[in-house]
Design a protein around this motif. Structure first.
Motif, PDB file in Angstrom:
ATOM      1  N   MET A   1       0.848  -1.176   0.000  1.00  0.00           N
ATOM      2  CA  MET A   1       0.000   0.000   0.000  1.00  0.00           C
ATOM      3  C   MET A   1       0.890   1.234   0.000  1.00  0.00           C
ATOM      4  O   MET A   1       1.786   1.362   0.805  1.00  0.00           O
ATOM      5  CB  MET A   1      -0.910  -0.021   1.226  1.00  0.00           C
ATOM      6  CG  MET A   1      -1.773   1.214   1.339  1.00  0.00           C
ATOM      7  SD  MET A   1      -3.049   1.143   2.605  1.00  0.00           S
ATOM      8  CE  MET A   1      -2.117   1.225   4.100  1.00  0.00           C
ATOM      9  N   ASN A   2       0.610   2.127  -0.894  1.00  0.00           N
ATOM     10  CA  ASN A   2       1.366   3.365  -1.009  1.00  0.00           C
ATOM     11  C   ASN A   2       0.483   4.514  -0.527  1.00  0.00           C
ATOM     12  O   ASN A   2      -0.515   4.841  -1.170  1.00  0.00           O
ATOM     13  CB  ASN A   2       1.779   3.556  -2.470  1.00  0.00           C
ATOM     14  CG  ASN A   2       2.612   4.789  -2.670  1.00  0.00           C
ATOM     15  OD1 ASN A   2       2.738   5.633  -1.798  1.00  0.00           O
ATOM     16  ND2 ASN A   2       3.184   4.886  -3.852  1.00  0.00           N
TER      17      ASN A   2
ATOM     18  N   GLU B   1       0.810   7.659  -0.569  1.00  0.00           N
ATOM     19  CA  GLU B   1       0.681   8.773  -1.497  1.00  0.00           C
ATOM     20  C   GLU B   1      -0.445   8.536  -2.493  1.00  0.00           C
ATOM     21  O   GLU B   1      -1.101   9.471  -2.925  1.00  0.00           O
ATOM     22  CB  GLU B   1       1.992   9.032  -2.250  1.00  0.00           C
ATOM     23  CG  GLU B   1       3.097   9.596  -1.373  1.00  0.00           C
ATOM     24  CD  GLU B   1       3.820   8.526  -0.564  1.00  0.00           C
ATOM     25  OE1 GLU B   1       3.923   7.373  -1.018  1.00  0.00           O
ATOM     26  OE2 GLU B   1       4.265   8.852   0.542  1.00  0.00           O
ATOM     27  N   SER B   2      -0.681   7.295  -2.882  1.00  0.00           N
ATOM     28  CA  SER B   2      -1.738   6.996  -3.844  1.00  0.00           C
ATOM     29  C   SER B   2      -3.094   6.778  -3.169  1.00  0.00           C
ATOM     30  O   SER B   2      -4.092   6.624  -3.854  1.00  0.00           O
ATOM     31  CB  SER B   2      -1.360   5.777  -4.680  1.00  0.00           C
ATOM     32  OG  SER B   2      -1.300   4.626  -3.862  1.00  0.00           O
ATOM     33  N   LEU B   3      -3.106   6.756  -1.847  1.00  0.00           N
ATOM     34  CA  LEU B   3      -4.343   6.572  -1.094  1.00  0.00           C
ATOM     35  C   LEU B   3      -4.477   7.687  -0.062  1.00  0.00           C
ATOM     36  O   LEU B   3      -4.143   7.505   1.109  1.00  0.00           O
ATOM     37  CB  LEU B   3      -4.327   5.216  -0.373  1.00  0.00           C
ATOM     38  CG  LEU B   3      -4.110   3.988  -1.242  1.00  0.00           C
ATOM     39  CD1 LEU B   3      -3.911   2.756  -0.390  1.00  0.00           C
ATOM     40  CD2 LEU B   3      -5.287   3.797  -2.186  1.00  0.00           C
ATOM     41  N   PRO B   4      -4.969   8.839  -0.474  1.00  0.00           N
ATOM     42  CA  PRO B   4      -5.011   9.987   0.438  1.00  0.00           C
ATOM     43  C   PRO B   4      -5.743   9.708   1.747  1.00  0.00           C
ATOM     44  O   PRO B   4      -5.369  10.224   2.790  1.00  0.00           O
ATOM     45  CB  PRO B   4      -5.721  11.071  -0.363  1.00  0.00           C
ATOM     46  CG  PRO B   4      -5.840  10.587  -1.744  1.00  0.00           C
ATOM     47  CD  PRO B   4      -5.501   9.139  -1.780  1.00  0.00           C
TER      48      PRO B   4
ATOM     49  N   TYR C   1     -11.032  -0.519  -0.362  1.00  0.00           N
ATOM     50  CA  TYR C   1      -9.726  -0.778  -0.965  1.00  0.00           C
ATOM     51  C   TYR C   1      -9.407  -2.283  -0.921  1.00  0.00           C
ATOM     52  O   TYR C   1      -8.987  -2.873  -1.918  1.00  0.00           O
ATOM     53  CB  TYR C   1      -8.634   0.010  -0.242  1.00  0.00           C
ATOM     54  CG  TYR C   1      -7.253  -0.365  -0.686  1.00  0.00           C
ATOM     55  CD1 TYR C   1      -6.686   0.219  -1.814  1.00  0.00           C
ATOM     56  CD2 TYR C   1      -6.508  -1.326   0.005  1.00  0.00           C
ATOM     57  CE1 TYR C   1      -5.420  -0.143  -2.244  1.00  0.00           C
ATOM     58  CE2 TYR C   1      -5.244  -1.688  -0.429  1.00  0.00           C
ATOM     59  CZ  TYR C   1      -4.705  -1.103  -1.555  1.00  0.00           C
ATOM     60  OH  TYR C   1      -3.461  -1.474  -1.978  1.00  0.00           O
TER      61      TYR C   1
ATOM     62  N   ASN D   1      -9.056  -4.651  -4.239  1.00  0.00           N
ATOM     63  CA  ASN D   1      -7.714  -5.143  -4.546  1.00  0.00           C
ATOM     64  C   ASN D   1      -7.483  -6.577  -4.090  1.00  0.00           C
ATOM     65  O   ASN D   1      -6.354  -7.062  -4.095  1.00  0.00           O
ATOM     66  CB  ASN D   1      -6.677  -4.206  -3.935  1.00  0.00           C
ATOM     67  CG  ASN D   1      -6.670  -2.880  -4.644  1.00  0.00           C
ATOM     68  OD1 ASN D   1      -6.128  -2.761  -5.734  1.00  0.00           O
ATOM     69  ND2 ASN D   1      -7.317  -1.883  -4.057  1.00  0.00           N
TER      70      ASN D   1
END
Length: 76
Positions: free
Chosen positions: A1-2, A4-7, A49, A53
């Motif tokens: 999980m990043n 930055e890509s998941l505010p 999420y 995913n």
């Protein structure tokens, strides 16, 4: 999980907990992770999420792997 890509993840209560709490050994307790998730402001986003995913391990959005599989079956 990043993050930055998941505010939404920046607001997750689990960021302040031990990762092992959310990824217990097989047969380990999920109680503490679920307790943390109960008061999390981004619980729904987290669960969405995990379902989108196909996360197969850990507690996401307050649900275990088995609980998420059951939810997906019921939604089908």
């Amino acid at each position: 999980m990043n993050i930055e890509s998941l505010p939404w993840a920046a607001d997750a209560k689990c960021l302040h907990a031990e990762p092992d709490t959310f990824f217990p050994e097989k047969g380990g307790s999920t109680r503490e992770a679920k307790r943390i998730c109960t008061g999390c402001p981004v619980r729904d986003e987290c669960l969405d999420y995990a379902l989108a995913n196909d996360e197969r391990f850990g507690i996401w959005g307050g649900l275990s792997e088995r609980e998420r599989r059951k939810l997906k079956r019921l939604a089908s």
